[in-house]
Design a protein around this motif. Structure first.
Motif, PDB file in Angstrom:
ATOM      1  N   HIS A 123       0.865  -1.179   0.000  1.00 36.04           N
ATOM      2  CA  HIS A 123       0.000   0.000   0.000  1.00 36.04           C
ATOM      3  C   HIS A 123       0.903   1.231   0.000  1.00 36.04           C
ATOM      4  CE1 HIS A 123      -3.250  -2.780   1.117  1.00 36.04           C
ATOM      5  NE2 HIS A 123      -2.320  -3.340   1.866  1.00 36.04           N
ATOM      6  N   ASP A 124       1.171   1.745  -1.192  1.00 35.93           N
ATOM      7  CA  ASP A 124       2.068   2.887  -1.355  1.00 35.93           C
ATOM      8  C   ASP A 124       1.286   4.164  -1.097  1.00 35.93           C
ATOM      9  OD1 ASP A 124       0.699   2.009  -3.720  1.00 35.93           O
ATOM     10  OD2 ASP A 124       1.839   3.446  -4.898  1.00 35.93           O
ATOM     11  N   ASP A 125       1.694   4.914  -0.079  1.00 38.46           N
ATOM     12  CA  ASP A 125       0.880   6.082   0.258  1.00 38.46           C
ATOM     13  C   ASP A 125       1.607   7.413   0.181  1.00 38.46           C
ATOM     14  OD1 ASP A 125       2.281   6.009   2.749  1.00 38.46           O
ATOM     15  OD2 ASP A 125       0.684   4.848   3.651  1.00 38.46           O
ATOM     16  N   THR A 126       2.922   7.450   0.318  1.00 37.94           N
ATOM     17  CA  THR A 126       3.633   8.711   0.270  1.00 37.94           C
ATOM     18  C   THR A 126       4.860   8.579  -0.624  1.00 37.94           C
ATOM     19  OG1 THR A 126       2.949   9.232   2.529  1.00 37.94           O
ATOM     20  CG2 THR A 126       4.808  10.485   1.646  1.00 37.94           C
ATOM     21  N   TYR A 127       4.969   9.497  -1.578  1.00 33.02           N
ATOM     22  CA  TYR A 127       6.104   9.516  -2.497  1.00 33.02           C
ATOM     23  C   TYR A 127       6.915  10.780  -2.242  1.00 33.02           C
ATOM     24  CZ  TYR A 127       4.122   5.858  -5.514  1.00 33.02           C
ATOM     25  OH  TYR A 127       3.642   4.682  -6.006  1.00 33.02           O
ATOM     26  N   VAL A 128       8.230  10.624  -2.171  1.00 35.91           N
ATOM     27  CA  VAL A 128       9.140  11.756  -2.080  1.00 35.91           C
ATOM     28  C   VAL A 128      10.137  11.588  -3.217  1.00 35.91           C
ATOM     29  CG1 VAL A 128      10.821  12.979  -0.666  1.00 35.91           C
ATOM     30  CG2 VAL A 128       8.878  11.827   0.433  1.00 35.91           C
ATOM     31  N   ALA A 129      10.104  12.504  -4.158  1.00 34.63           N
ATOM     32  CA  ALA A 129      10.968  12.399  -5.336  1.00 34.63           C
ATOM     33  C   ALA A 129      11.997  13.509  -5.349  1.00 34.63           C
ATOM     34  CB  ALA A 129      10.124  12.450  -6.599  1.00 34.63           C
ATOM     35  N   ASP A 130      13.216  13.147  -5.707  1.00 32.31           N
ATOM     36  CA  ASP A 130      14.310  14.101  -5.859  1.00 32.31           C
ATOM     37  C   ASP A 130      15.147  13.636  -7.042  1.00 32.31           C
ATOM     38  OD1 ASP A 130      16.235  16.060  -5.551  1.00 32.31           O
ATOM     39  OD2 ASP A 130      17.237  15.051  -3.892  1.00 32.31           O
ATOM     40  N   GLY A 131      14.886  14.209  -8.193  1.00 28.63           N
ATOM     41  CA  GLY A 131      15.592  13.793  -9.399  1.00 28.63           C
ATOM     42  C   GLY A 131      15.280  12.344  -9.726  1.00 28.63           C
ATOM     43  N   GLU A 132      16.317  11.542  -9.835  1.00 30.70           N
ATOM     44  CA  GLU A 132      16.127  10.131 -10.190  1.00 30.70           C
ATOM     45  C   GLU A 132      15.796   9.254  -8.988  1.00 30.70           C
ATOM     46  OE1 GLU A 132      20.847   8.785 -10.087  1.00 30.70           O
ATOM     47  OE2 GLU A 132      19.868   9.097 -12.013  1.00 30.70           O
ATOM     48  N   ASN A 133      15.799   9.838  -7.794  1.00 31.37           N
ATOM     49  CA  ASN A 133      15.504   9.087  -6.570  1.00 31.37           C
ATOM     50  C   ASN A 133      14.055   9.257  -6.156  1.00 31.37           C
ATOM     51  OD1 ASN A 133      18.212   8.029  -5.681  1.00 31.37           O
ATOM     52  ND2 ASN A 133      18.665  10.207  -5.970  1.00 31.37           N
ATOM     53  N   VAL A 134      13.419   8.133  -5.844  1.00 26.36           N
ATOM     54  CA  VAL A 134      12.039   8.142  -5.371  1.00 26.36           C
ATOM     55  C   VAL A 134      11.985   7.293  -4.102  1.00 26.36           C
ATOM     56  CG1 VAL A 134       9.631   7.601  -5.896  1.00 26.36           C
ATOM     57  CG2 VAL A 134      11.174   8.336  -7.736  1.00 26.36           C
ATOM     58  N   ILE A 135      11.539   7.904  -3.017  1.00 24.79           N
ATOM     59  CA  ILE A 135      11.331   7.194  -1.756  1.00 24.79           C
ATOM     60  C   ILE A 135       9.826   7.013  -1.603  1.00 24.79           C
ATOM     61  CG2 ILE A 135      11.639   7.220   0.757  1.00 24.79           C
ATOM     62  CD1 ILE A 135      14.302   7.251  -0.859  1.00 24.79           C
ATOM     63  N   VAL A 136       9.408   5.808  -1.284  1.00 29.45           N
ATOM     64  CA  VAL A 136       7.992   5.528  -1.083  1.00 29.45           C
ATOM     65  C   VAL A 136       7.807   4.978   0.325  1.00 29.45           C
ATOM     66  CG1 VAL A 136       5.977   4.245  -1.888  1.00 29.45           C
ATOM     67  CG2 VAL A 136       7.686   5.045  -3.547  1.00 29.45           C
ATOM     68  N   LEU A 137       6.929   5.616   1.074  1.00 34.89           N
ATOM     69  CA  LEU A 137       6.520   5.104   2.384  1.00 34.89           C
ATOM     70  C   LEU A 137       5.247   4.312   2.154  1.00 34.89           C
ATOM     71  CD1 LEU A 137       7.134   8.309   4.493  1.00 34.89           C
ATOM     72  CD2 LEU A 137       8.712   6.421   4.014  1.00 34.89           C
ATOM     73  N   ALA A 138       5.213   3.109   2.709  1.00 38.47           N
ATOM     74  CA  ALA A 138       4.111   2.199   2.384  1.00 38.47           C
ATOM     75  C   ALA A 138       3.877   1.223   3.526  1.00 38.47           C
ATOM     76  CB  ALA A 138       4.458   1.445   1.094  1.00 38.47           C
ATOM     77  N   ARG A 139       2.982   0.274   3.298  1.00 40.68           N
ATOM     78  CA  ARG A 139       2.716  -0.825   4.223  1.00 40.68           C
ATOM     79  C   ARG A 139       2.653  -2.113   3.417  1.00 40.68           C
ATOM     80  NH1 ARG A 139      -2.120  -1.503   6.032  1.00 40.68           N
ATOM     81  NH2 ARG A 139      -3.115  -0.091   4.600  1.00 40.68           N
ATOM     82  N   TYR A 140       3.101  -3.207   4.041  1.00 40.65           N
ATOM     83  CA  TYR A 140       2.858  -4.539   3.503  1.00 40.65           C
ATOM     84  C   TYR A 140       1.721  -5.141   4.312  1.00 40.65           C
ATOM     85  CZ  TYR A 140       7.639  -4.767   1.440  1.00 40.65           C
ATOM     86  OH  TYR A 140       8.785  -4.560   0.731  1.00 40.65           O
ATOM     87  N   THR A 141       0.787  -5.764   3.623  1.00 40.36           N
ATOM     88  CA  THR A 141      -0.224  -6.584   4.298  1.00 40.36           C
ATOM     89  C   THR A 141      -0.269  -7.926   3.584  1.00 40.36           C
ATOM     90  OG1 THR A 141      -2.040  -5.727   2.939  1.00 40.36           O
ATOM     91  CG2 THR A 141      -1.659  -4.638   5.067  1.00 40.36           C
ATOM     92  N   ALA A 142      -0.461  -8.976   4.361  1.00 40.65           N
ATOM     93  CA  ALA A 142      -0.539 -10.326   3.810  1.00 40.65           C
ATOM     94  C   ALA A 142      -0.847 -11.299   4.940  1.00 40.65           C
ATOM     95  CB  ALA A 142       0.778 -10.721   3.153  1.00 40.65           C
ATOM     96  N   VAL A 143      -1.137 -12.532   4.550  1.00 40.94           N
ATOM     97  CA  VAL A 143      -1.330 -13.618   5.504  1.00 40.94           C
ATOM     98  C   VAL A 143      -0.393 -14.742   5.093  1.00 40.94           C
ATOM     99  CG1 VAL A 143      -2.949 -15.305   6.444  1.00 40.94           C
ATOM    100  CG2 VAL A 143      -3.737 -12.977   5.922  1.00 40.94           C
ATOM    101  N   ASN A 144       0.420 -15.200   6.040  1.00 38.87           N
ATOM    102  CA  ASN A 144       1.355 -16.275   5.740  1.00 38.87           C
ATOM    103  C   ASN A 144       0.593 -17.575   5.536  1.00 38.87           C
ATOM    104  OD1 ASN A 144       3.286 -18.611   6.870  1.00 38.87           O
ATOM    105  ND2 ASN A 144       4.470 -17.013   5.833  1.00 38.87           N
ATOM    106  N   LYS A 145       0.860 -18.246   4.424  1.00 41.65           N
ATOM    107  CA  LYS A 145       0.137 -19.478   4.088  1.00 41.65           C
ATOM    108  C   LYS A 145       0.418 -20.602   5.082  1.00 41.65           C
ATOM    109  CE  LYS A 145      -0.362 -18.611  -0.829  1.00 41.65           C
ATOM    110  NZ  LYS A 145      -0.137 -19.121  -2.199  1.00 41.65           N
TER     111      LYS A 145
END
Length: 136
Positions: free
Chosen positions: A76-98
């Motif tokens: 779940h990508d919610d915040t992008y911070v871009a500086d030239g060729e660099n992109v930082i994404v703050l996000a969350r992983y969600t899942a259920v282990n099988k």
């Protein structure tokens, strides 16, 4: 300025296309966002820790393995911070282990480097203890 999201070489747009392709399970579209010599690093301590190269290597050794070991793996990508060729994404992983049936909901940060409209480098930062805990 408005960009055609499907073809824009703007780094944040390229990264977003990668997330959308991953969410749709479209590995061909995901591979199309990656440079032939991509370096994709999963954090030390993460179950898939290591650096993977080539678009096929990334999808087979990361995306396909996540799908095999986890139900409903999502970023779940919610915040992008871009500086030239660099992109930082703050996000969350969600899942259920099988194997265990345990769920995760963990914060992550991703650092992408985009050149020439393709992702050339990825580095993951995540609370690996929470992911591993769901696997036990």
């Amino acid at each position: 300025m408005t960009y055609d999201f499907d073809t824009s070489p703007v780094p944040a747009d390229v990264v977003r296309r990668q997330y959308l392709a991953s969410a749709a399970g479209d590995l061909d579209a995901l591979r199309s966002t990656l440079a032939p010599d991509v370096e994709w690093t999963e954090m030390a301590g993460f179950p898939l820790a290591g650096t993977y190269r080539t678009p096929e290597g990334v999808t087979s050794q990361v995306m396909e393995r996540l799908a095999a070991e986890w139900d409903d793996w999502a970023v779940h990508d919610d915040t992008y911070v871009a500086d030239g060729e660099n992109v930082i994404v703050l996000a969350r992983y969600t899942a259920v282990n099988k194997a265990t049936g345990k769920a995760i909901d963990v914060r992550v940060a991703h650092h992408f480097t985009v050149r020439g409209g393709l992702i050339v480098r990825f580095e993951q930062f995540v609370d690996t203890a929470k992911v591993r805990e769901a696997m036990r």
